[in-house]
Design an enzyme around this catalytic site. Structure first.
Site, short mmCIF file in Angstrom:
data_model
loop_
_atom_site.label_atom_id
_atom_site.label_comp_id
_atom_site.label_asym_id
_atom_site.label_seq_id
_atom_site.Cartn_x
_atom_site.Cartn_y
_atom_site.Cartn_z
N ALA A 108 -2.41 -6.81 29.04
CA ALA A 108 -2.55 -6.16 27.74
C ALA A 108 -3.15 -7.16 26.76
CB ALA A 108 -1.19 -5.67 27.23
N ASP A 109 -3.74 -6.62 25.70
CA ASP A 109 -4.32 -7.47 24.65
C ASP A 109 -3.34 -7.73 23.52
OD1 ASP A 109 -7.09 -7.73 25.72
OD2 ASP A 109 -6.99 -5.56 25.58
N ASP B 43 -0.26 -4.57 35.21
CA ASP B 43 -1.48 -4.68 34.42
C ASP B 43 -1.27 -5.67 33.29
OD1 ASP B 43 -4.06 -4.18 33.56
OD2 ASP B 43 -3.78 -2.02 33.32
N LYS C 96 -4.72 -2.07 24.71
CA LYS C 96 -5.45 -2.51 25.89
C LYS C 96 -6.92 -2.11 25.72
CE LYS C 96 -3.59 -1.50 29.87
NZ LYS C 96 -3.99 -2.84 30.41
N GLY C 97 -7.77 -2.69 26.52
CA GLY C 97 -9.18 -2.33 26.47
C GLY C 97 -10.12 -3.46 26.16
N GLU D 174 -7.15 2.65 33.07
CA GLU D 174 -5.84 2.00 32.98
C GLU D 174 -4.78 2.97 32.48
OE1 GLU D 174 -7.29 -2.63 32.19
OE2 GLU D 174 -6.83 -1.33 30.50
N LYS E 227 -0.13 -13.09 23.37
CA LYS E 227 -0.39 -11.65 23.22
C LYS E 227 0.74 -10.90 22.51
CE LYS E 227 -4.28 -12.05 25.38
NZ LYS E 227 -4.64 -11.32 26.58
#
Length: 234
Positions: free
Chosen positions: A89-90, A87, A100-101, A109, A127
Site C-alpha cells: 500500500a502507499d 499486497d 493504493k495505486g 488489486e 507508509k
C-alpha cells in the site's frame, strides 16, 4: 540505520510467518498476490510453498511468479474464493484504510482484494499516516478518450494531475491513464467511503485508489525492531 528495502523485507517476513502459522500452505490454497516493490520480496517465499495457486494483480507479478514455477491463474478465469491476498500500500491510516495505486495496478488489486477472505498488507513504517492523502495523492484510473472531462470533474475532490514518466502519459495494464489527485483536506472515514463511491461514478473513471469499503484485515509493518502487526486487536 535500517534501509527502506530492509524494512520492506522485514514486513514481508513477518507476514509470511503469520501466514504459515494460520494456514496449511500445502493444501492447495488459492491466494491473491499484489504488486510493487514491497510485495516483490514475497515472490521467492511464495515459490517455496508447494500447492499454492496465485492470482496476480499485474502482468509483472504474473511474470515473476511464473518464472519461479508458481501456478498462476488470471482472475477472469478464476471462479472461487481466495484464502488471502497479500499486497502492499502507499498509505495506511489507523483504521487500516488504504491508498493504493502508486504502481497503477489498483483496479485489479481491488478486484482481487474483494475476492479474498483476508487482505494482508505489507508496508515499511514510512507508509503509516494519520489520515489518507497526508503524503500521497489518490490515483484514479481513467479512460483515455474521456481524460479531459474526467480531469475536470476530479477537481471537485482535489488537484488532479496526469501521471507521466519520461514526459509521456503512464499507461496501466488495461491501457488506461492515471490521474493523481492531491487531496486538500483531511477526510473522516464516512467521507472516505462516500468519496470512494462518488469518484467511481464519474464518467470515464475505471477505479480509484481508496481501499475503504474493502480495507485491510491485518497490516504488517517493517520497523527497525522487527515486524509490527496492526489489526489483531482491532
Amino acid at each position: 540505520m535500517v534501509s527502506r528495502g530492509e524494512l520492506k523485507k522485514i514486513a514481508v517476513e513477518g507476514a509470511m510467518e503469520w501466514i504459515e502459522s494460520n494456514y496449511e500452505l500445502g493444501s492447495g490454497l488459492s491466494i491473491g498476490v499484489g504488486s510493487g516493490s514491497t510485495i516483490a520480496h514475497s515472490f521467492d517465499m511464495i515459490a517455496e510453498k508447494s500447492g499454492l495457486t496465485a492470482v496476480p494483480t499485474s502482468k509483472e507479478t504474473s511474470k515473476e511468479l511464473t518464472q519461479r514455477g508458481v501456478k498462476v491463474r488470471e482472475l477472469e478465469g478464476f471462479s472461487g474464493q481466495l484464502a488471502f491476498d497479500i499486497d502492499g500500500a502507499d498509505e495506511v491510516d489507523p483504521g487500516l484504510n488504504l491508498i493504493k495505486g502508486g504502481g497503477g495496478c489498483h483496479y485489479r488489486e481491488k478486484k482481487v482484494a474483494k475476492r479474498s477472505d483476508k487482505l494482508l498488507i505489507v508496508v515499511d513504517e514510512t507508509k503509516l499516516v494519520d489520515y489518507l492523502g497526508q503524503s500521497f495523492p489518490l490515483p484514479v484510473e481513467v479512460k483515455p478518450e474521456l481524460k479531459e472531462a474526467t480531469q475536470k470533474e476530479l477537481r471537485r475532490y482535489g488537484i488532479p494531475e496526469l501521471r507521466k514518466k519520461d514526459d509521456k502519459p503512464v499507461r496501466t495494464d488495461n491501457a488506461n491513464l492515471i490521474i493523481d489527485v492531491k487531496l486538500e483536506e483531511k477526510l473522516e472515514e464516512a467521507e472516505l467511503e462516500k468519496w470512494e463511491f462518488e469518484i467511481n461514478e464519474i464518467e470515464g473513471v475505471v477505479e480509484n485508489g481508496f481501499f475503504v469499503d474493502r480495507n485491510a484485515d491485518l497490516v504488517f509493518v517493517g520497523t527497525e525492531n522487527g515486524a509490527k502487526i496492526m489489526g489483531e486487536d482491532q
